[in-house]
Scaffold this active site. Structure first.
Site, PDB file in Angstrom:
ATOM      1  N   ILE A 266      -3.784   3.957   1.942  1.00 31.72           N
ATOM      2  CA  ILE A 266      -4.089   4.399   3.232  1.00 31.72           C
ATOM      3  C   ILE A 266      -5.427   5.618   3.451  1.00 31.72           C
ATOM      4  O   ILE A 266      -5.910   5.338   4.568  1.00 31.72           O
ATOM      5  CB  ILE A 266      -2.741   4.433   4.089  1.00 31.72           C
ATOM      6  CG1 ILE A 266      -2.924   4.368   5.519  1.00 31.72           C
ATOM      7  CG2 ILE A 266      -2.335   6.167   3.853  1.00 31.72           C
ATOM      8  CD1 ILE A 266      -1.733   4.301   6.403  1.00 31.72           C
TER       9      ILE A 266
ATOM     10  N   TYR B 105       0.696  -1.344   0.077  1.00 31.04           N
ATOM     11  CA  TYR B 105       0.068  -0.223  -0.113  1.00 31.04           C
ATOM     12  C   TYR B 105       0.811   1.202  -0.161  1.00 31.04           C
ATOM     13  O   TYR B 105       2.062   1.344   0.655  1.00 31.04           O
ATOM     14  CB  TYR B 105      -0.842  -0.042   1.164  1.00 31.04           C
ATOM     15  CG  TYR B 105      -0.272   0.404   2.700  1.00 31.04           C
ATOM     16  CD1 TYR B 105      -0.063   1.738   2.990  1.00 31.04           C
ATOM     17  CD2 TYR B 105       0.092  -0.793   3.310  1.00 31.04           C
ATOM     18  CE1 TYR B 105       0.375   1.972   4.165  1.00 31.04           C
ATOM     19  CE2 TYR B 105       0.823  -0.388   4.667  1.00 31.04           C
ATOM     20  CZ  TYR B 105       0.747   0.965   4.967  1.00 31.04           C
ATOM     21  OH  TYR B 105       1.444   1.106   6.227  1.00 31.04           O
ATOM     22  N   CYS B 106       0.244   2.535  -0.610  1.00 38.61           N
ATOM     23  CA  CYS B 106       1.018   3.685  -0.438  1.00 38.61           C
ATOM     24  C   CYS B 106      -0.129   4.704   0.316  1.00 38.61           C
ATOM     25  O   CYS B 106      -1.203   4.264   0.883  1.00 38.61           O
ATOM     26  CB  CYS B 106       1.367   4.029  -1.709  1.00 38.61           C
ATOM     27  SG  CYS B 106       0.269   4.069  -3.046  1.00 38.61           S
ATOM     28  N   LYS B 107      -0.083   5.822  -0.250  1.00 41.28           N
ATOM     29  CA  LYS B 107      -1.116   6.835   0.131  1.00 41.28           C
ATOM     30  C   LYS B 107      -2.364   6.888  -0.480  1.00 41.28           C
ATOM     31  O   LYS B 107      -3.345   6.740   0.138  1.00 41.28           O
ATOM     32  CB  LYS B 107      -0.606   8.282  -0.059  1.00 41.28           C
ATOM     33  CG  LYS B 107      -1.489   9.487   0.268  1.00 41.28           C
ATOM     34  CD  LYS B 107      -0.738  10.828   0.215  1.00 41.28           C
ATOM     35  CE  LYS B 107      -1.893  11.960   0.387  1.00 41.28           C
ATOM     36  NZ  LYS B 107      -2.539  11.736   1.798  1.00 41.28           N
TER      37      LYS B 107
END
Length: 490
Positions: free
Chosen positions: A469, A440-442
């Site tokens: 996220i 995952y990232c932003k």
């Protein structure tokens, strides 16, 4: 001799009499043209050893019949099982089964290590899952909804899976001993709650629904006998729920909507009735002709390869082979993997695993392996599915944001590798390529690129969080402070 004669007669009958209807193309198999193996009482954990010993002294036959267990439904699905069974008890106020008599027996015997009681789950309102209240109550989850969420999460990680049939027993029988907890009867309201819990987790497009199979025909039975079942392609990634009840309970469920438009589950009505389509004919050794005739007409049939552990203990394969030979599409067992105590007995299709093209309803194609289609590259999963997998140790979590972003909070115990750093491509290859990785990232852009890079580098199973996220937090999911682990890349 009896065994080979029976099998031979069944094979001859099927080869001589193909199912009615249009010629089926290999690339467009239909739902009734597969055979799938699955588990009986799929939720079941073993009875605690000390309680099993007590039961053995009181009723050896009962104790023997209950002496089996299963891994989680996620593990079963990973193995290739596509048939499951869940037994539900109504508990609308919560706490009804909080103090099982079996636990009291253990306490009276001085046993202090009491396992299997998730107090908060048992106290909460909602349908509960177990085999027999007070005795055989240990299960992977207490709540029916938790099984549904596990199934939904697994499905998101495997979006092109074969359809999964889940049978539901609405249990309301009581024990003769007044010290045991009486089960609540399953009337219309309780049966409606099963549908309600299914609907809370699964969207309509994720289910094979009775009304869709029925279409414009006056009844489900007329639809499946004249038009047939949906194509396998149309059922990929979906679930089919079946209420395994008869008599008053079945009638009460049907009466929820007389047109059978709103129900989420099929019922097991007998041939000749409006809602007939799926039949549960448990013993293929005594009902061979009935099963084969129903399969040839177009019904879906569930049969059991074994019962009460008898076949495994005796290494008796007749019932298993009769189930295979009958053409029944769904075959249930407690021994898809051999029990170490009785290693000679197992129910599978050998090298074909746990599903295959049905050699009787699609005999011209039965020599070809039935393979689930590849996901077609990277799979994006929802926060709910990502959360389930993370909480249950289904893979390593990889955060590919910058150090500044990570300092704002992470999703559980994570490995941090900054996708924007020059060394990312080299560092990421030190991870275990055979273990699933949850990335995952932003907002999802970097994680998608990172995950695709990892697939190119030979990682077998990589999934990324759809929406990142930010979407995770928008759905109310928590983040925690980043606690850098030791540099363990395994």
């Amino acid at each position: 001799m009896r065994y080979f004669t029976l099998i031979g007669l069944i094979l001859t009958g099927f080869l001589a009499c193909r199912p009615e209807g249009e010629k089926q193309e290999k690339e467009n198999l239909f739902l009734n043209q597969v055979q799938m193996i699955g588990s009986h009482n799929s939720y079941k954990l073993s009875i605690q050893e000390e309680l099993m010993e007590l039961l053995g002294k009181m009723d050896p036959g009962l104790a023997s019949s209950l002496d089996y267990d299963h891994p989680s439904v996620w593990e079963q699905l990973d193995l290739g099982l596509r048939v499951l069974e869940l037994d539900v008890y109504d508990d609308p106020e919560g706490g009804r089964f909080l103090k099982p008599r079996g636990m009291e027996l253990l306490k009276e015997a001085g046993i202090k290590d009491l396992r299997g009681m998730d107090t908060l789950a048992w106290e909460s309102p909602g349908l509960k899952v177990m085999h027999i209240q007070d005795i055989d109550f240990r299960a992977h989850h207490v709540k029916f909804e938790d099984y549904l969420r596990e199934l939904k999460a697994w499905s998101e990680f495997h979006p092109r899976h074969l359809p999964i049939m889940v049978s539901i027993n609405a249990k309301d029988f009581g024990m003769e001993d007044e010290r045991f907890t009486p089960a609540l009867p399953f009337g219309k309201e309780a049966l409606a709650r099963i549908d309600e819990e299914i609907s809370r987790v699964f969207a309509e497009e994720e289910l094979v629904l009775p009304r869709e199979v029925k279409g414009q025909y006056p009844s489900l039975e007329k639809a499946i006998l004249e038009k047939g079942w949906p194509s396998l392609e149309d059922c990929l990634g979906k679930f089919m729920f079946v209420l395994d009840e008869s008599g008053e309970k079945m009638s009460s469920y049907i009466s929820l909507d007389d047109k059978f438009e709103r129900q989420r589950m099929f019922v097991t009505q007998s041939p000749g009735q409006a809602h007939a389509g799926i039949l549960f004919i448990n013993d293929p050794t005594t009902s061979t002709v009935e099963i084969t005739e129903c399969v040839k007409k177009g019904y879906l049939v569930r049969a059991r390869a074994d019962a009460d552990t008898r076949e495994a203990r005796d290494n008796d394969t007749l019932r298993r082979e009769m189930a295979f030979a009958s053409g029944a599409q769904f075959i249930s067992t407690d021994f898809y993997r051999p029990d170490p105590r009785w290693p000679g007995y197992q129910v599978s299709f050998g090298e074909e695993g746990y599903f295959r093209i049905n050699p009787f309803t699609a005999s011209e194609y039965s020599g070809n392996p039935l393979k689930e289609q590849d996901n077609g590259g990277l799979v994006a999963v929802s926060p709910a599915a990502f959360k389930w997998a993370a909480e249950n140790g289904m893979g390593k979590i990889l955060d590919v944001r910058t150090g500044e972003e990570v300092a704002e909070g992470v999703i559980g115990e994570v490995e941090h590798l900054n996708y924007l750093s020059d060394g990312f491509e080299n560092e990421v290859q030190r991870l275990d390529k055979e273990r699933p990785v949850l990335v995952y990232c932003k907002i999802g852009g970097r994680s998608e690129k990172a995950a695709n890079l990892m697939l190119e580098k030979g990682f077998e199973r990589v999934y990324h969080l759809d929406g990142g996220i930010d979407q995770w937090k928008a759905q109310g999911q928590p983040v925690v402070p980043y606690n850098p682990p030791g540099r363990n890349f395994q």
